[in-house]
Design a protein around this motif. Structure first.
Motif, PDB file in Angstrom:
ATOM      1  N   VAL A   1      -0.137 111.011 -68.012  1.00 55.95           N
ATOM      2  CA  VAL A   1       0.157 112.062 -68.995  1.00 55.95           C
ATOM      3  C   VAL A   1      -0.368 113.408 -68.495  1.00 55.95           C
ATOM      4  O   VAL A   1       0.318 114.430 -68.565  1.00 55.95           O
ATOM      5  CB  VAL A   1      -0.468 111.718 -70.364  1.00 55.95           C
ATOM      6  CG1 VAL A   1      -0.360 112.904 -71.311  1.00 55.95           C
ATOM      7  CG2 VAL A   1       0.215 110.496 -70.959  1.00 55.95           C
ATOM      8  N   PHE A   2      -1.597 113.376 -67.960  1.00 54.07           N
ATOM      9  CA  PHE A   2      -2.193 114.615 -67.463  1.00 54.07           C
ATOM     10  C   PHE A   2      -1.428 115.142 -66.248  1.00 54.07           C
ATOM     11  O   PHE A   2      -1.149 116.340 -66.148  1.00 54.07           O
ATOM     12  CB  PHE A   2      -3.660 114.361 -67.086  1.00 54.07           C
ATOM     13  CG  PHE A   2      -4.370 115.567 -66.545  1.00 54.07           C
ATOM     14  CD1 PHE A   2      -4.821 116.557 -67.402  1.00 54.07           C
ATOM     15  CD2 PHE A   2      -4.582 115.720 -65.179  1.00 54.07           C
ATOM     16  CE1 PHE A   2      -5.476 117.675 -66.913  1.00 54.07           C
ATOM     17  CE2 PHE A   2      -5.233 116.835 -64.678  1.00 54.07           C
ATOM     18  CZ  PHE A   2      -5.680 117.818 -65.549  1.00 54.07           C
ATOM     19  N   ARG A   3      -1.076 114.243 -65.324  1.00 53.57           N
ATOM     20  CA  ARG A   3      -0.442 114.647 -64.066  1.00 53.57           C
ATOM     21  C   ARG A   3       0.987 115.124 -64.265  1.00 53.57           C
ATOM     22  O   ARG A   3       1.410 116.131 -63.661  1.00 53.57           O
ATOM     23  CB  ARG A   3      -0.475 113.469 -63.073  1.00 53.57           C
ATOM     24  CG  ARG A   3       0.351 113.637 -61.803  1.00 53.57           C
ATOM     25  CD  ARG A   3      -0.209 114.732 -60.920  1.00 53.57           C
ATOM     26  NE  ARG A   3       0.583 114.905 -59.722  1.00 53.57           N
ATOM     27  CZ  ARG A   3       1.676 115.629 -59.638  1.00 53.57           C
ATOM     28  NH1 ARG A   3       2.122 116.264 -60.723  1.00 53.57           N
ATOM     29  NH2 ARG A   3       2.337 115.745 -58.509  1.00 53.57           N
ATOM     30  N   PHE A   4       1.753 114.429 -65.079  1.00 57.79           N
ATOM     31  CA  PHE A   4       3.185 114.717 -65.157  1.00 57.79           C
ATOM     32  C   PHE A   4       3.610 115.502 -66.405  1.00 57.79           C
ATOM     33  O   PHE A   4       4.759 115.961 -66.476  1.00 57.79           O
ATOM     34  CB  PHE A   4       3.984 113.393 -65.111  1.00 57.79           C
ATOM     35  CG  PHE A   4       3.817 112.656 -63.812  1.00 57.79           C
ATOM     36  CD1 PHE A   4       4.428 113.112 -62.659  1.00 57.79           C
ATOM     37  CD2 PHE A   4       3.030 111.512 -63.747  1.00 57.79           C
ATOM     38  CE1 PHE A   4       4.280 112.441 -61.452  1.00 57.79           C
ATOM     39  CE2 PHE A   4       2.869 110.827 -62.548  1.00 57.79           C
ATOM     40  CZ  PHE A   4       3.488 111.301 -61.395  1.00 57.79           C
ATOM     41  N   ILE A   5       2.712 115.662 -67.358  1.00 63.85           N
ATOM     42  CA  ILE A   5       3.078 116.417 -68.563  1.00 63.85           C
ATOM     43  C   ILE A   5       2.156 117.628 -68.749  1.00 63.85           C
ATOM     44  O   ILE A   5       2.627 118.773 -68.825  1.00 63.85           O
ATOM     45  CB  ILE A   5       3.032 115.512 -69.823  1.00 63.85           C
ATOM     46  CG1 ILE A   5       4.058 114.385 -69.695  1.00 63.85           C
ATOM     47  CG2 ILE A   5       3.302 116.342 -71.069  1.00 63.85           C
ATOM     48  CD1 ILE A   5       4.050 113.405 -70.842  1.00 63.85           C
ATOM     49  N   THR A   6       0.844 117.375 -68.801  1.00 66.84           N
ATOM     50  CA  THR A   6      -0.100 118.464 -69.089  1.00 66.84           C
ATOM     51  C   THR A   6      -0.090 119.534 -68.002  1.00 66.84           C
ATOM     52  O   THR A   6       0.059 120.733 -68.298  1.00 66.84           O
ATOM     53  CB  THR A   6      -1.526 117.910 -69.252  1.00 66.84           C
ATOM     54  OG1 THR A   6      -1.518 116.884 -70.259  1.00 66.84           O
ATOM     55  CG2 THR A   6      -2.478 119.033 -69.651  1.00 66.84           C
TER      56      THR A   6
ATOM     57  N   CYS B   1       5.820 115.509 -76.822  1.00 61.44           N
ATOM     58  CA  CYS B   1       5.881 115.041 -75.428  1.00 61.44           C
ATOM     59  C   CYS B   1       4.814 113.993 -75.163  1.00 61.44           C
ATOM     60  O   CYS B   1       5.073 112.957 -74.525  1.00 61.44           O
ATOM     61  CB  CYS B   1       5.702 116.208 -74.466  1.00 61.44           C
ATOM     62  SG  CYS B   1       7.007 117.449 -74.553  1.00 61.44           S
ATOM     63  N   PHE B   2       3.603 114.230 -75.669  1.00 58.22           N
ATOM     64  CA  PHE B   2       2.497 113.301 -75.458  1.00 58.22           C
ATOM     65  C   PHE B   2       2.728 112.005 -76.238  1.00 58.22           C
ATOM     66  O   PHE B   2       2.424 110.912 -75.749  1.00 58.22           O
ATOM     67  CB  PHE B   2       1.181 113.954 -75.875  1.00 58.22           C
ATOM     68  CG  PHE B   2       0.844 115.184 -75.086  1.00 58.22           C
ATOM     69  CD1 PHE B   2       0.272 115.086 -73.824  1.00 58.22           C
ATOM     70  CD2 PHE B   2       1.110 116.444 -75.582  1.00 58.22           C
ATOM     71  CE1 PHE B   2      -0.047 116.218 -73.089  1.00 58.22           C
ATOM     72  CE2 PHE B   2       0.794 117.578 -74.856  1.00 58.22           C
ATOM     73  CZ  PHE B   2       0.227 117.463 -73.608  1.00 58.22           C
ATOM     74  N   GLU B   3       3.255 112.131 -77.448  1.00 55.61           N
ATOM     75  CA  GLU B   3       3.518 110.942 -78.252  1.00 55.61           C
ATOM     76  C   GLU B   3       4.587 110.075 -77.607  1.00 55.61           C
ATOM     77  O   GLU B   3       4.464 108.840 -77.571  1.00 55.61           O
ATOM     78  CB  GLU B   3       3.945 111.357 -79.659  1.00 55.61           C
ATOM     79  CG  GLU B   3       2.829 112.035 -80.453  1.00 55.61           C
ATOM     80  CD  GLU B   3       3.318 112.613 -81.763  1.00 55.61           C
ATOM     81  OE1 GLU B   3       4.546 112.533 -82.016  1.00 55.61           O
ATOM     82  OE2 GLU B   3       2.497 113.150 -82.528  1.00 55.61           O
TER      83      GLU B   3
END
Length: 292
Positions: free
Chosen positions: A202-207, A188-190
């Motif tokens: 990335v932090f707001r919408f995935i992590t 997901c991050f990649e």
């Protein structure tokens, strides 16, 4: 061979039954029965020293809701819990994210440092911080150059206890969030990086969405823990100055073991049980709404 296995299986079943029975008996004798006795006692005028046990009906519960000291202690408890839970989650997540990143070296060392206060006995930590807050010999006044009686000034007493509690406990959240971060799927991050997402996006919408269950667990366990805070108040302020740091649990202690009004103390306890259950259910409800 078959008979030997059969005998072993029977002995294992017997051993499991003995263990389960022992656990059930222990919980009945030392958990369920005392709770039942306290609940029945909450409807009585109950003073073990005088030997009184007179039925009052809901009188103790009426006294709970008409007692100004209960509402003052409840207000202090809500303030204390709100700030403690917020800082525990925010600091825990922020530090866990920093330790998870590739920017920090010696991660094992930092994890150990942050977690050490969590496993240190609370009573020992409270005594050390009480000395640090001492206006004459305390380290805090010497470092800040201030001359404040932190624990005996009503403007600072509750905040001082709160600061100690946050310092001691946020490492618990760090460890839980780190465990959650290391379990997240890296693809997901990649994919987000390939799409050009910033670190904040990335932090707001995935992590954050993927850590929802970890966050909920930290929030709920923290609410239950902090609404029952007692040791740090007893050691550092004893509810003072006046009633500025009276928390609900300290009020229960005061009614039960200083005034020996066990019936009224039991009524406060079960009122607190309902309140804690409500806030825990509310946390689950908010999470489910966001998920929907």
């Amino acid at each position: 061979m078959f008979k030997r296995k059969k005998l072993q299986s029977k002995s294992e079943v017997l051993l499991r039954n003995i263990v389960v029975t022992a656990i059930v008996i222990f919980n009945v004798c030392f958990v369920i029965l005392p709770i039942g006795i306290a609940f029945v006692g909450s409807f009585h005028q109950w003073n073990p020293l005088k030997g009184t046990y007179n039925f009052l009906g809901f009188e103790n519960y009426k006294n709970v809701f008409t007692n100004k000291l209960f509402w003052r202690s409840m207000g202090n408890t809500v303030i204390f819990t709100s700030f403690a839970v917020t800082f525990r989650v925010v600091l825990g997540l922020a530090i866990a994210s920093a330790l998870y990143s590739s920017l920090i070296k010696h991660k094992v060392f930092y994890r150990t440092i942050f977690y050490m206060p969590t496993v240190t006995p609370l009573i020992a930590v409270a005594f050390v911080w009480k000395i640090m807050y001492n206006p004459q010999i305390g380290l805090i006044n010497k470092l800040t150059g201030l001359n404040i009686n932190w624990l005996f000034d009503g403007r600072y007493a509750l905040a001082s206890v709160l600061l100690m509690t946050i310092w001691k406990d946020f490492g618990y959240a760090v460890v839980l969030f780190l465990a959650g971060l290391y379990s997240l799927p890296k693809d997901c991050f990649e994919a987000a990086k390939i799409d050009g997402a910033s670190s904040w996006q990335v932090f707001r919408f995935i992590t954050l969405p993927l850590l929802k269950q970890n966050t909920l667990f930290v929030v709920v366990t923290s609410i239950i823990t902090y609404m029952q805070s007692y040791v740090q108040i007893m050691v550092m302020t004893e509810g003072g100055p006046g009633t500025k740091t009276y928390l609900s649990t300290y009020l229960i202690y005061n009614e039960a073991f200083e005034k020996y009004n066990f019936g009224y103390a039991s009524a406060i306890s079960f009122t607190m049980f309902v309140i804690i259950a409500f806030f825990s259910a509310l946390s689950f409800r908010i999470t489910n709404v966001k998920e929907a």
